[in-house]
Design a protein around this motif. Structure first.
Motif, PDB file in Angstrom:
ATOM      1  N   LYS A   1      58.904 -74.928  29.381  1.00 50.10           N
ATOM      2  CA  LYS A   1      58.188 -74.101  30.353  1.00 50.10           C
ATOM      3  C   LYS A   1      56.811 -74.680  30.618  1.00 50.10           C
ATOM      4  O   LYS A   1      56.049 -74.927  29.688  1.00 50.10           O
ATOM      5  CB  LYS A   1      58.052 -72.665  29.826  1.00 50.10           C
TER       6      LYS A   1
ATOM      7  N   PHE B   1      53.220 -74.173  32.916  1.00 47.22           N
ATOM      8  CA  PHE B   1      52.406 -73.394  33.836  1.00 47.22           C
ATOM      9  C   PHE B   1      51.519 -74.389  34.556  1.00 47.22           C
ATOM     10  O   PHE B   1      50.554 -74.887  33.978  1.00 47.22           O
ATOM     11  CB  PHE B   1      51.551 -72.382  33.089  1.00 47.22           C
TER      12      PHE B   1
ATOM     13  N   ARG C   1      59.324 -64.440  25.915  1.00 45.47           N
ATOM     14  CA  ARG C   1      59.330 -63.939  27.300  1.00 45.47           C
ATOM     15  C   ARG C   1      60.343 -64.686  28.157  1.00 45.47           C
ATOM     16  O   ARG C   1      60.882 -64.135  29.105  1.00 45.47           O
ATOM     17  CB  ARG C   1      57.933 -64.019  27.889  1.00 45.47           C
TER      18      ARG C   1
ATOM     19  N   LEU D   1      63.600 -63.127  27.361  1.00 43.45           N
ATOM     20  CA  LEU D   1      63.759 -61.803  27.952  1.00 43.45           C
ATOM     21  C   LEU D   1      63.936 -61.852  29.465  1.00 43.45           C
ATOM     22  O   LEU D   1      64.083 -60.826  30.110  1.00 43.45           O
ATOM     23  CB  LEU D   1      62.534 -60.942  27.626  1.00 43.45           C
ATOM     24  N   GLY D   2      63.873 -63.071  30.045  1.00 43.79           N
ATOM     25  CA  GLY D   2      64.019 -63.160  31.500  1.00 43.79           C
ATOM     26  C   GLY D   2      62.799 -62.659  32.243  1.00 43.79           C
ATOM     27  O   GLY D   2      62.874 -62.321  33.411  1.00 43.79           O
ATOM     28  N   ILE D   3      61.665 -62.604  31.547  1.00 42.70           N
ATOM     29  CA  ILE D   3      60.434 -62.180  32.206  1.00 42.70           C
ATOM     30  C   ILE D   3      59.753 -63.397  32.804  1.00 42.70           C
ATOM     31  O   ILE D   3      59.150 -63.343  33.865  1.00 42.70           O
ATOM     32  CB  ILE D   3      59.519 -61.441  31.208  1.00 42.70           C
ATOM     33  N   LEU D   4      59.861 -64.537  32.118  1.00 41.70           N
ATOM     34  CA  LEU D   4      59.429 -65.815  32.669  1.00 41.70           C
ATOM     35  C   LEU D   4      60.671 -66.633  32.979  1.00 41.70           C
ATOM     36  O   LEU D   4      61.709 -66.465  32.336  1.00 41.70           O
ATOM     37  CB  LEU D   4      58.548 -66.576  31.672  1.00 41.70           C
ATOM     38  N   LYS D   5      60.535 -67.535  33.954  1.00 41.33           N
ATOM     39  CA  LYS D   5      61.674 -68.388  34.307  1.00 41.33           C
ATOM     40  C   LYS D   5      61.444 -69.789  33.739  1.00 41.33           C
ATOM     41  O   LYS D   5      60.369 -70.366  33.944  1.00 41.33           O
ATOM     42  CB  LYS D   5      61.787 -68.456  35.832  1.00 41.33           C
TER      43      LYS D   5
ATOM     44  N   TRP E   1      68.210 -65.583  32.291  1.00 38.59           N
ATOM     45  CA  TRP E   1      67.519 -65.254  33.547  1.00 38.59           C
ATOM     46  C   TRP E   1      68.435 -64.487  34.480  1.00 38.59           C
ATOM     47  O   TRP E   1      68.097 -63.431  34.978  1.00 38.59           O
ATOM     48  CB  TRP E   1      66.994 -66.535  34.192  1.00 38.59           C
TER      49      TRP E   1
ATOM     50  N   VAL F   1      69.721 -58.181  32.933  1.00 39.63           N
ATOM     51  CA  VAL F   1      69.942 -56.745  32.800  1.00 39.63           C
ATOM     52  C   VAL F   1      71.106 -56.439  31.855  1.00 39.63           C
ATOM     53  O   VAL F   1      71.001 -55.590  30.970  1.00 39.63           O
ATOM     54  CB  VAL F   1      70.175 -56.115  34.185  1.00 39.63           C
TER      55      VAL F   1
ATOM     56  N   HIS G   1      70.159 -57.157  28.290  1.00 42.08           N
ATOM     57  CA  HIS G   1      69.201 -56.198  27.731  1.00 42.08           C
ATOM     58  C   HIS G   1      69.848 -54.889  27.303  1.00 42.08           C
ATOM     59  O   HIS G   1      69.249 -54.117  26.564  1.00 42.08           O
ATOM     60  CB  HIS G   1      68.078 -55.937  28.742  1.00 42.08           C
ATOM     61  N   LYS G   2      71.061 -54.635  27.799  1.00 40.90           N
ATOM     62  CA  LYS G   2      71.747 -53.420  27.359  1.00 40.90           C
ATOM     63  C   LYS G   2      72.103 -53.504  25.877  1.00 40.90           C
ATOM     64  O   LYS G   2      72.332 -52.493  25.232  1.00 40.90           O
ATOM     65  CB  LYS G   2      73.021 -53.197  28.184  1.00 40.90           C
TER      66      LYS G   2
ATOM     67  N   TYR H   1      63.672 -54.953  21.957  1.00 39.89           N
ATOM     68  CA  TYR H   1      62.499 -55.820  21.886  1.00 39.89           C
ATOM     69  C   TYR H   1      61.277 -55.023  21.463  1.00 39.89           C
ATOM     70  O   TYR H   1      61.059 -53.897  21.915  1.00 39.89           O
ATOM     71  CB  TYR H   1      62.280 -56.443  23.264  1.00 39.89           C
TER      72      TYR H   1
ATOM     73  N   PRO I   1      57.213 -55.771  21.378  1.00 41.70           N
ATOM     74  CA  PRO I   1      56.124 -56.723  21.616  1.00 41.70           C
ATOM     75  C   PRO I   1      55.050 -56.608  20.538  1.00 41.70           C
ATOM     76  O   PRO I   1      54.999 -55.606  19.819  1.00 41.70           O
ATOM     77  CB  PRO I   1      55.572 -56.297  22.979  1.00 41.70           C
TER      78      PRO I   1
ATOM     79  N   ARG J   1      67.548 -48.443  28.137  1.00 45.18           N
ATOM     80  CA  ARG J   1      68.511 -49.376  27.581  1.00 45.18           C
ATOM     81  C   ARG J   1      69.918 -48.847  27.751  1.00 45.18           C
ATOM     82  O   ARG J   1      70.843 -49.602  27.975  1.00 45.18           O
ATOM     83  CB  ARG J   1      68.221 -49.644  26.103  1.00 45.18           C
TER      84      ARG J   1
ATOM     85  N   GLU K   1      56.642 -55.041  31.446  1.00 39.86           N
ATOM     86  CA  GLU K   1      57.410 -55.762  30.433  1.00 39.86           C
ATOM     87  C   GLU K   1      58.328 -54.817  29.653  1.00 39.86           C
ATOM     88  O   GLU K   1      59.453 -55.181  29.315  1.00 39.86           O
ATOM     89  CB  GLU K   1      56.399 -56.416  29.492  1.00 39.86           C
TER      90      GLU K   1
ATOM     91  N   SER L   1      62.219 -55.704  29.680  1.00 37.20           N
ATOM     92  CA  SER L   1      62.842 -56.106  28.417  1.00 37.20           C
ATOM     93  C   SER L   1      63.966 -55.150  28.051  1.00 37.20           C
ATOM     94  O   SER L   1      64.652 -55.335  27.068  1.00 37.20           O
ATOM     95  CB  SER L   1      61.804 -56.165  27.305  1.00 37.20           C
ATOM     96  N   ARG L   2      64.113 -54.095  28.856  1.00 39.67           N
ATOM     97  CA  ARG L   2      65.266 -53.214  28.676  1.00 39.67           C
ATOM     98  C   ARG L   2      66.174 -53.405  29.887  1.00 39.67           C
ATOM     99  O   ARG L   2      65.962 -54.304  30.680  1.00 39.67           O
ATOM    100  CB  ARG L   2      64.785 -51.784  28.506  1.00 39.67           C
ATOM    101  N   ALA L   3      67.184 -52.548  30.001  1.00 37.07           N
ATOM    102  CA  ALA L   3      68.171 -52.820  31.036  1.00 37.07           C
ATOM    103  C   ALA L   3      67.713 -52.306  32.393  1.00 37.07           C
ATOM    104  O   ALA L   3      68.395 -51.550  33.057  1.00 37.07           O
ATOM    105  CB  ALA L   3      69.508 -52.212  30.651  1.00 37.07           C
TER     106      ALA L   3
ATOM    107  N   ARG M   1      64.814 -56.210  38.071  1.00 35.35           N
ATOM    108  CA  ARG M   1      63.635 -56.361  38.917  1.00 35.35           C
ATOM    109  C   ARG M   1      63.753 -55.475  40.158  1.00 35.35           C
ATOM    110  O   ARG M   1      62.813 -54.813  40.561  1.00 35.35           O
ATOM    111  CB  ARG M   1      63.500 -57.820  39.364  1.00 35.35           C
TER     112      ARG M   1
ATOM    113  N   ASP N   1      57.793 -65.314  37.780  1.00 38.35           N
ATOM    114  CA  ASP N   1      57.353 -64.989  36.434  1.00 38.35           C
ATOM    115  C   ASP N   1      56.569 -63.682  36.448  1.00 38.35           C
ATOM    116  O   ASP N   1      55.810 -63.431  37.367  1.00 38.35           O
ATOM    117  CB  ASP N   1      56.430 -66.086  35.892  1.00 38.35           C
ATOM    118  N   ILE N   2      56.789 -62.873  35.415  1.00 37.47           N
ATOM    119  CA  ILE N   2      55.967 -61.681  35.228  1.00 37.47           C
ATOM    120  C   ILE N   2      54.865 -62.077  34.262  1.00 37.47           C
ATOM    121  O   ILE N   2      55.140 -62.464  33.139  1.00 37.47           O
ATOM    122  CB  ILE N   2      56.794 -60.531  34.607  1.00 37.47           C
ATOM    123  N   ARG N   3      53.638 -62.006  34.712  1.00 38.81           N
ATOM    124  CA  ARG N   3      52.554 -62.427  33.823  1.00 38.81           C
ATOM    125  C   ARG N   3      51.457 -61.389  33.782  1.00 38.81           C
ATOM    126  O   ARG N   3      50.935 -60.966  34.792  1.00 38.81           O
ATOM    127  CB  ARG N   3      51.986 -63.759  34.288  1.00 38.81           C
TER     128      ARG N   3
END
Lengths: 305, 534
Positions: free
Chosen positions: A11, A13, A47, A50-54, A68, A72, A75-76, A80, A82, A104, B380, B384-386, B389, B531-533
């Motif tokens: 990754k 940035f 992250r 978790l598919g929050i960052l690509k 990615w 969803v 995540h079921k 997580y 943090p 969830r 987040e 991070s859950r189901a 976006r 990206d979520i930042r």
């Protein structure tokens, strides 16, 4: 069975490469310890998972699916926690837990009550009144009251008191016994030693060491403090002896685990009066990786040894 | 004993000034500049005594009395009388808000964040931090009083002499001091910063409302309100100093009450008990949409009431305009109305465009809340859950589009109902509503743009505010400043039809709708891929 696998996960940035070719594998029923200094890339890895960052390149799958694209669905079955839990100041802890569990999908009501009890949380208070530890508890309770197959925990115990840390460790052990997998990122090495089957050490975006704890112990040193009847001048020259300090007849030093045998032979020849040994710890290993770069060498030669 | 309670106050005063070295001057200069600009503008707008007298007559109605206070000196409506009558009260409310924010920030907010604990662990007195805050609060208001007083008299406008100007400034200062002390007490009562601000603002609004009722009914009720006191100084007409002195004296007394309460309580405790919240979430909360609504509930309801009041206050003026124009033969001759439309009807599109732009603000805030949540690392928890976006941003988009429609509807409703109440030949409510709805697609384009930016350029979503500001300037002032048409046309609001005077241009209406929805859909799709930042 592999639950989580990353292959050359990278990754960037802009021009800064935060992660560089990370390979992690977590199997079913395994607790994987993910350790490294601040800013090493632990949270970035998580992250990405978790598919929050690509990811810039490389692959990451959980339950055999792309983190990615299938976030969803993954995540079921994933929970997580943090490391820095920011909650909505005007909702109560109880409301947030319900929201998280509902999002969830798999709720376990009796488990929620039990965990609130065990972690000693007052769910009727607004989140703005919670201390850092209490906010952390909200996240931990929501994670463990859902029936997940993989737990991703990012420095989950920061801010918890030692008693609560123990309760948390129990939760992880219970999950492990139930055949769940855990990815635990942590600073607290004793926690990792107690809980983890496998460990990965990350530094500056690279995974510099991975393996089971037993495998890594080969790389560790044993701390010794001895008093001998006769002086042992030869010790200073011996291979695998580090940080030797003398006070009178007392000696304290460290030995590479594989050089322990010849060192002990030399010592016992001079008549051992007193012997104290500290087991090799992950901390030593960790510190040694810092020393190499000079960045943390001061911490390495500090009070711990 | 007293010195040990307030030990090192001086140092803390300097520390507060250091922390607010930008904030306080910005407030002071903002309020002073507003006052000077309006005073200067009056001289241009109402150059002759006759024009001012005409203005005085339009002020003679209950709606205006409720809004700006009881008129005085109306038989000789000088610039000074006009200024003091129309501006003093509203600006005093702004001064009150400044004082509330300043005090809450340095008392309960600091305490809540644990910073007060650090200060208290040092060798400072128990009352020092509160005392320092009150000193800075009073000091700021005294500086404001002098700044405004000297500045106004320096403008050299006829009828605005030095004594009157100083009293004008002093009225601000006294009102500010009063709310400094009110907030100091609220900070002892409530156990958190939000509650402190809420309580103080409630007192401010009550003071305003009680005065409004008192002024309209002519009962003595206005004497229960500190805003009633400062308004009764009748600045530039009779220059009564005692009500202002009374306000300042009461402010000092209230500060003493705050000190007593502060000395009695524990750190982090408040006198109002915090009631336990729900231990279980209601069903309504349990989705990204429900959460988004819940987080913005208070704000949206407040804006909704605000929009209704905004519409109603415009509506109440329409009645006066109507009566005014019916009576004034000269005006009738000068302004030749568009065939078939009354002057009021011609005025509606102009009102609507302003109302629509104001209604865009809460709708945009609703969509921007997503970015706020993201920056605080709270989306987040959902991702991070189901929660996908699309589901999360979709919830916010639904809220924002609905809020835009609801705000505009409420404003139109307020406008129509109030107008119906005061006009002799009421315009049907439907006319107002249609005129408002003609602007809805333009409003939605702004939201669509915000969604698009969130999806593709999340770091510069703030640009949409600049675009709204631009729209306001070109549409509102464009005619006055004679901007070229192409510049105004850059704003979506310029392309809406000005009902009821203009024909409804359905082509443009649907084109704007398509642009709004298209931008939103693109933004939602783009959001999946970023990206979520925090």
């Amino acid at each position: 069975m592999t639950i989580l696998r990353t292959t050359n996960l990278t990754k960037s940035f802009g021009s800064f490469t935060a992660l560089n070719g990370i390979n992690i594998e977590v199997n079913k029923g395994e607790v994987y310890g993910f350790i490294g200094p601040n800013g090493a890339g632990k949270s970035t890895t998580i992250r990405l998972l978790l598919g929050i960052l690509k990811a810039t390149s490389g692959e990451a799958t959980i339950f055999g699916r792309d983190v990615w694209k299938d976030a969803v669905d993954i995540h079921k079955r994933l929970a997580y926690v943090p490391g820095d839990v920011n909650l909505w100041p005007n909702l109560t802890g109880g409301e947030v837990i319900d929201l998280f569990v509902k999002l969830r999908g798999t709720a376990n009501k009796s488990r929620r009550e039990e965990l609130i009890e065990r972690f000693d949380l007052d769910p009727s208070k607004k989140c703005r009144t919670y201390s850092k530890g209490n906010r952390q508890k909200v996240a931990i309770i929501s994670a463990f009251s859902s029936d997940a197959d993989l737990y991703i925990l990012d420095e989950p115990t920061s801010g918890l008191d030692p008693l609560m840390e123990l309760v948390f460790q129990e939760c992880v052990m219970e999950a492990k016994q139930a055949g769940k997998s855990v990815l635990l990122s942590s600073h607290i090495l004793s926690e990792v030693e107690r809980l983890c089957d496998k460990v990965g050490i990350i530094r500056e975006g690279r995974l510099i060491e991975t393996g089971t704890l037993a495998e890594l112990r080969h790389l560790t040193r044993t701390s010794l403090r001895v008093e001998t009847r006769l002086p042992v001048p030869a010790l200073r020259e011996m291979k695998g002896v580090h940080d030797l300090e003398e006070d009178g007849l007392g000696l304290s030093f460290q030995v590479d685990s594989e050089e322990l045998e010849p060192v002990m032979a030399v010592l016992s020849a001079q008549g051992i009066v007193k012997l104290e040994s500290a087991p090799p710890t992950l901390e030593d290993l960790f510190m040694r990786h810092y020393e190499g770069t000079g960045q943390a060498s001061q911490a390495g030669s500090g009070g711990v040894r | 004993m007293l010195t040990s309670l307030s030990h090192r106050t001086g140092q803390l005063v300097r520390f507060i000034i250091r922390r607010d070295r930008v904030r306080i001057p910005v407030w002071l200069l903002g309020i002073a500049a507003l006052t000077f600009i309006v005073a200067q503008a009056f001289t241009g707008l109402y150059a002759t005594a006759q024009e001012r007298q005409t203005m005085a007559e339009t002020m003679l109605n209950p709606a205006m009395t409720a809004m700006v206070g009881k008129g005085y000196g109306l038989d000789n409506y000088t610039f000074g009388a006009m200024m003091a009558h129309q501006m003093l009260l509203m600006t005093a409310v702004a001064v009150g808000i400044m004082s509330i924010m300043l005090v809450a920030r340095h008392t309960r907010a600091d305490e809540e964040e644990g910073r007060m604990e650090l200060i208290r662990s040092l060798p400072v007195g128990r009352l020092s931090s509160l005392h320092a805050t009150v000193v800075v609060g009073f000091g700021t208001n005294i500086v404001l009083a002098l700044l405004v007083g000297i500045g106004l008299s320096a403008l050299g406008i006829a009828s605005m002499d030095l004594e009157g100007s100083l009293l004008y400034g002093a009225a601000f200062g006294a009102a500010g001091m009063f709310f400094t002390s009110v907030t100091a007490i609220a900070a002892q009562l409530s156990a958190n910063a939000r509650g402190t601000i809420g309580l103080s603002i409630t007192v401010l609004l009550l003071a305003y409302l009680v005065r409004a009722v008192g002024d309209v009914t002519g009962s003595g009720l206005s004497w229960l309100s500190p805003l009633g006191w400062v308004a009764s100084a009748e600045v530039y007409v009779n220059n009564y100093w005692w009500p202002v002195a009374l306000t300042a004296a009461v402010a000092i007394g209230l500060a003493a009450v705050a000190y007593v309460l502060h000395a009695k309580r524990d750190l982090d405790a408040g006198f109002l008990p915090a009631k336990p919240g729900r231990t279980r979430a209601s069903k309504f909360l349990l989705s990204p949409l429900g959460l988004g609504l819940r987080l913005q509930r208070t704000g949206l309801v407040a804006w909704a009431i605000g929009m209704l009041v905004l519409g109603a206050s415009y509506g109440s003026v329409l009645g006066d305009l109507d009566a005014f124009m019916a009576d004034n033969e000269m005006l009738k001759e000068v302004l030749t109305p568009v065939e078939g439309y009354s002057l009021i009807e011609q005025f509606i599109p102009f009102l609507m465009i302003i109302i629509a732009i104001i209604c865009t603000v809460p709708a945009l805030m609703a969509i921007m809340k997503l970015r706020v949540e993201e920056k605080k690392n709270r989306t987040e928890h959902l991702f991070s859950r189901a929660a996908s976006r699309i589901r999360v941003i979709g919830g916010y988009v639904v809220i924002a589009f609905t809020a835009g429609w609801a705000m505009l509807s409420l404003a139109a409703l307020g406008l129509g109902l109030a107008a119906a109440g005061v006009m002799e030949e009421p315009i049907p409510l439907g006319t107002f509503y249609q005129a408002a709805m003609a602007y809805l697609p333009a409003l939605w384009v702004m939201i669509g743009l915000a969604v698009f930016l969130i999806g593709f350029l999340p770091s510069v979503t703030g640009l949409v505010w600049a675009y709204l500001g631009f729209s306001f300037i070109v549409v509102y002032l464009g005619g006055l400043l004679q901007f070229p048409a192409w510049l105004s046309n850059l704003s979506p609001f310029a392309h809406a039809s000005g009902l009821p005077v203009e024909e409804m241009a359905y082509g443009k209406f649907f084109l704007l709708l398509v642009i709004a929805v298209g931008l939103a859909v693109l933004g939602i799709l783009g959001d999946r891929n970023r990206d979520i930042r925090g």
